[in-house]
Write an enzyme that holds these catalytic residues in place. Structure first.
Site, short mmCIF file in Angstrom:
data_model
loop_
_atom_site.label_atom_id
_atom_site.label_comp_id
_atom_site.label_asym_id
_atom_site.label_seq_id
_atom_site.Cartn_x
_atom_site.Cartn_y
_atom_site.Cartn_z
N HIS A 14 6.68 4.52 12.44
CA HIS A 14 6.66 4.47 10.97
C HIS A 14 7.73 5.45 10.48
CE1 HIS A 14 4.25 4.09 7.06
NE2 HIS A 14 5.14 5.03 6.80
N ASN A 65 10.30 4.69 2.53
CA ASN A 65 10.13 3.79 3.67
C ASN A 65 11.39 2.99 3.99
OD1 ASN A 65 7.19 3.96 4.37
ND2 ASN A 65 6.99 3.45 2.20
N ARG A 72 0.84 -1.21 0.00
CA ARG A 72 0.00 0.00 0.00
C ARG A 72 0.87 1.26 0.00
NH1 ARG A 72 -0.82 4.79 2.49
NH2 ARG A 72 -0.45 3.81 4.53
N ASP A 73 1.49 1.57 1.12
CA ASP A 73 2.27 2.81 1.23
C ASP A 73 3.47 2.79 0.29
OD1 ASP A 73 2.75 5.36 2.35
OD2 ASP A 73 4.24 4.51 3.72
N HIS A 94 10.55 6.86 7.79
CA HIS A 94 11.11 6.93 6.44
C HIS A 94 12.61 7.16 6.55
CE1 HIS A 94 7.39 7.50 3.73
NE2 HIS A 94 7.02 6.93 4.86
N CYS A 99 9.80 9.26 -1.26
CA CYS A 99 9.19 10.29 -0.42
C CYS A 99 8.71 11.41 -1.33
CB CYS A 99 10.19 10.83 0.59
SG CYS A 99 9.49 12.09 1.69
#
Length: 300
Positions: free
Chosen positions: A207, A249, A15-16, A209, A240
């Site tokens: 979470h 990520n 997803r992300d 990055h 990003c």
């Protein structure tokens, strides 16, 4: 504070990760990715997002992906549902856990979803109500927890207010997102101390990055604060979008290697997850963003 003995990795690559890749991929390739991740032992996979394909074309076909994956017992297959319409679509697809997101930055909220933080939270009320009726758990994300592309550094107190509100609304877990990857270990520990004063640490996740190469350091700092859940993306998928050319990520493979070295259990097979990362990277025509995967490949 003692480090956790077990960490739950929330795999957000499908997803992300994919939603920030330039080229959309076929539903069949998304299904294979999720099935590979299941085979690697990941117990929580964010499979897709029920948003308009007009705004996020990479997430088109999420219902078909859910229909095609081989669901394994004990694994959570979740989806992002930013509004009631998306939630209803997720329920029709048989999703058993959903996620919502808010920002800790007013500027980011306005530019990203065209409303204030307060307005974004109010939009979640009908989702929370419907989720309770369906017996579905809701996970909350807080974006820009350690910095904003428009406002710079964010006061941890602002993050605490948003996280507290999401928790009070009924989100069982709040993931604190370093959306642009500017956080450092010291800032991460301070953030957790502040937010942890209102939301129990066992209900917090990290979470991070890797834009500035600090994600693993921030995860280690979080472990020292007792955090035992981390969002990761296979092969470091997803750039990003607010830092041109920057990595996004943190790679699942690199996090698993770190945790293995600390003697922390994850249930994830490093070789298998590295295989999954190489396979999806080949589909995308890119090199895996995982340093551990590169080292394992070089070793032969």
């Amino acid at each position: 504070m003692n480090m956790p003995s077990h960490v739950r990795i929330v795999e957000v690559g499908p997803r992300d990760g994919l939603q920030n890749e330039r080229n959309p991929i076929e539903v069949s390739q998304k299904i294979r990715l999720v099935d590979d991740l299941s085979a690697a032992g990941l117990e929580h996979i964010e499979v897709g997002s029920f948003v308009s394909p007009k705004w996020v074309p990479q997430m088109a076909g999420s219902a078909e992906v859910f229909a095609g994956i081989g669901r394994k017992p004990g694994i959570t297959y979740a989806a992002l549902t930013p509004n009631r319409r998306g939630f209803e679509a997720a329920m029709a697809a048989g999703v058993t856990e959903v996620a919502v997101f808010a920002a800790a930055s007013e500027s980011f909220s306005q530019r990203n979803i065209n409303c204030s933080i307060a307005e974004s939270l109010s939009r979640f009320v009908p989702i929370m109500d419907a989720a309770r009726l369906h017996g579905v758990r809701v996970r909350g994300y807080v974006s820009c927890a350690l910095g904003c592309p428009y406002e710079g550094m964010i006061d941890p107190e602002q993050v605490m207010v948003v996280a507290r509100d999401l928790y009070t609304m009924g989100c069982y877990e709040i993931s604190l997102g370093d959306t642009i990857g500017v956080g450092t270990a010291s800032a991460t520990r301070t953030l957790i101390e502040v937010v942890g004063g209102k939301v129990p640490r066992e209900h917090l996740a990290g979470h991070f990055h890797d834009t500035y190469g600090q994600a693993l350091a921030n995860i280690y700092a979080s472990l020292q604060e007792g955090i035992a859940v981390f969002d990761c993306s296979i092969a470091g998928l997803g750039g990003c979008p607010y830092a041109t050319g920057a990595s996004g990520n943190v790679a699942t493979e690199d996090v698993v290697y770190l945790l293995n070295g600390l003697g922390i259990e994850t249930g994830v097979d490093l070789e298998q997850v590295a295989y999954a990362g190489r396979a999806i990277s080949q589909v995308l025509g890119r090199t895996s963003g995982s340093k551990v995967s590169a080292a394992l490949s070089a070793r032969g």
